[in-house]
Design a protein around this motif. Structure first.
Motif, short mmCIF file in Angstrom:
data_model
loop_
_atom_site.label_atom_id
_atom_site.label_comp_id
_atom_site.label_asym_id
_atom_site.label_seq_id
_atom_site.Cartn_x
_atom_site.Cartn_y
_atom_site.Cartn_z
N LYS A 135 0.83 -1.20 0.00
CA LYS A 135 0.00 0.00 0.00
C LYS A 135 0.87 1.26 0.00
CE LYS A 135 -4.06 1.87 2.28
NZ LYS A 135 -4.99 1.74 3.39
N ASN A 136 1.97 1.24 0.74
CA ASN A 136 2.85 2.40 0.79
C ASN A 136 3.59 2.61 -0.53
OD1 ASN A 136 2.17 3.00 3.41
ND2 ASN A 136 3.87 1.85 4.29
N ASN A 137 3.96 1.54 -1.21
CA ASN A 137 4.68 1.65 -2.48
C ASN A 137 3.76 1.94 -3.65
OD1 ASN A 137 7.13 1.17 -1.29
ND2 ASN A 137 7.13 -1.02 -1.75
N GLY A 138 2.50 1.58 -3.54
CA GLY A 138 1.59 1.67 -4.67
C GLY A 138 1.11 3.06 -5.00
N GLY A 139 1.10 3.98 -4.06
CA GLY A 139 0.55 5.30 -4.32
C GLY A 139 -0.97 5.22 -4.34
N GLY A 140 -1.59 6.01 -5.21
CA GLY A 140 -3.04 5.97 -5.29
C GLY A 140 -3.56 7.12 -6.10
N LEU A 141 -4.86 7.14 -6.28
CA LEU A 141 -5.54 8.17 -7.03
C LEU A 141 -6.35 8.99 -6.05
CD1 LEU A 141 -6.47 9.39 -9.75
CD2 LEU A 141 -8.31 7.73 -9.71
N TYR A 142 -6.16 10.30 -6.07
CA TYR A 142 -6.87 11.19 -5.17
C TYR A 142 -7.69 12.17 -5.97
CZ TYR A 142 -3.55 9.29 -1.85
OH TYR A 142 -2.82 8.44 -1.09
N ILE A 143 -8.96 12.34 -5.60
CA ILE A 143 -9.85 13.27 -6.26
C ILE A 143 -10.22 14.34 -5.25
CG2 ILE A 143 -12.09 13.54 -7.38
CD1 ILE A 143 -11.92 10.67 -8.26
N SER A 144 -10.09 15.60 -5.65
CA SER A 144 -10.43 16.69 -4.74
C SER A 144 -11.93 16.76 -4.54
CB SER A 144 -9.90 18.01 -5.29
OG SER A 144 -10.62 18.35 -6.46
N THR A 145 -12.33 17.45 -3.50
CA THR A 145 -13.75 17.59 -3.18
C THR A 145 -14.48 18.34 -4.28
OG1 THR A 145 -13.14 17.68 -0.84
CG2 THR A 145 -15.36 18.38 -1.42
N GLY A 146 -13.88 19.40 -4.76
CA GLY A 146 -14.50 20.19 -5.82
C GLY A 146 -14.71 19.38 -7.08
N ALA A 147 -13.71 18.58 -7.46
CA ALA A 147 -13.82 17.76 -8.65
C ALA A 147 -14.90 16.69 -8.47
CB ALA A 147 -12.49 17.10 -8.97
N LEU A 148 -14.99 16.13 -7.30
CA LEU A 148 -16.01 15.13 -7.02
C LEU A 148 -17.41 15.72 -7.12
CD1 LEU A 148 -16.56 12.20 -6.16
CD2 LEU A 148 -16.46 12.97 -3.81
N ILE A 149 -17.59 16.92 -6.60
CA ILE A 149 -18.90 17.58 -6.67
C ILE A 149 -19.26 17.90 -8.11
CG2 ILE A 149 -20.14 19.69 -6.05
CD1 ILE A 149 -18.63 19.59 -3.37
N ILE A 150 -18.30 18.37 -8.89
CA ILE A 150 -18.57 18.67 -10.30
C ILE A 150 -18.95 17.40 -11.05
CG2 ILE A 150 -17.47 19.40 -12.45
CD1 ILE A 150 -15.92 21.44 -10.79
N ILE A 151 -18.27 16.32 -10.80
CA ILE A 151 -18.60 15.05 -11.45
C ILE A 151 -20.01 14.60 -11.09
CG2 ILE A 151 -18.02 12.58 -11.50
CD1 ILE A 151 -15.07 13.45 -11.20
N LEU A 152 -20.36 14.71 -9.82
CA LEU A 152 -21.72 14.32 -9.39
C LEU A 152 -22.78 15.18 -10.04
CD1 LEU A 152 -21.16 13.59 -5.60
CD2 LEU A 152 -21.61 11.95 -7.41
N ILE A 153 -22.55 16.50 -10.10
CA ILE A 153 -23.51 17.39 -10.73
C ILE A 153 -23.66 17.08 -12.21
CG2 ILE A 153 -23.95 19.80 -11.36
CD1 ILE A 153 -22.83 20.55 -8.62
N LEU A 154 -22.56 16.82 -12.89
CA LEU A 154 -22.64 16.48 -14.30
C LEU A 154 -23.41 15.17 -14.51
CD1 LEU A 154 -19.09 17.42 -15.59
CD2 LEU A 154 -21.25 18.53 -16.16
N LEU A 155 -23.20 14.21 -13.63
CA LEU A 155 -23.94 12.95 -13.73
C LEU A 155 -25.43 13.17 -13.51
CD1 LEU A 155 -21.58 10.42 -11.95
CD2 LEU A 155 -22.17 10.50 -14.35
N ILE A 156 -25.78 14.03 -12.56
CA ILE A 156 -27.19 14.31 -12.30
C ILE A 156 -27.82 15.01 -13.50
CG2 ILE A 156 -28.76 15.73 -10.89
CD1 ILE A 156 -26.89 15.12 -8.52
N ILE A 157 -27.11 15.96 -14.07
CA ILE A 157 -27.65 16.71 -15.21
C ILE A 157 -27.79 15.80 -16.42
CG2 ILE A 157 -27.13 18.55 -16.85
CD1 ILE A 157 -25.89 20.09 -14.50
N LEU A 158 -26.79 14.98 -16.68
CA LEU A 158 -26.81 14.16 -17.88
C LEU A 158 -27.76 12.97 -17.76
CD1 LEU A 158 -23.05 14.18 -18.79
CD2 LEU A 158 -24.88 15.44 -19.90
N LEU A 159 -28.00 12.50 -16.58
CA LEU A 159 -28.90 11.35 -16.42
C LEU A 159 -30.25 11.86 -16.09
CD1 LEU A 159 -26.61 8.97 -14.37
CD2 LEU A 159 -27.07 8.91 -16.81
#
Length: 105
Positions: free
Chosen positions: A81-105
């Protein structure tokens, strides 16, 4: 109702962007996404050891040996886990993605 929804989305975006900017910190100390060759070799070693442990027959082992293997697996998991790193999404980006999903669906 539609105006309230738009205003609520705008407020969430506004405050979400402020919070992520405040906690962003200095980007110069951020880890790079690339892992070194020796880390890749170590990850391969960890993977092969885990596969060996999965192939073992635990019915023939004593309680202490099973406990040692369990502890070894936990240590290998932490190291991977320490060597693998990871993917981090900011709060603002997460909110924008959710809003876009709501609008498009």
């Amino acid at each position: 109702m539609k105006k309230f929804f738009i205003n609520a989305c705008f407020a969430i975006l506004l405050f979400g962007g402020i919070a992520t900017g405040a906690f962003a910190g200095d980007n110069s100390t951020a880890k790079t996404a690339e892992i070194s060759a020796e880390a890749k070799v170590r990850m391969d070693e960890i993977e092969s050891r885990v596969n060996e442990i999965k192939a073992m027959d635990f019915t023939e082992l004593s309680k202490e040996e099973r406990k040692e293997i369990r502890a070894e697996l936990k240590d290998l998991k932490k190291e991977a886990k320490n060597n693998g790193g990871g993917l981090y999404i900011s709060t603002g980006a997460l909110i924008i993605i959710l809003i876009l999903l709501i609008i498009l669906l």
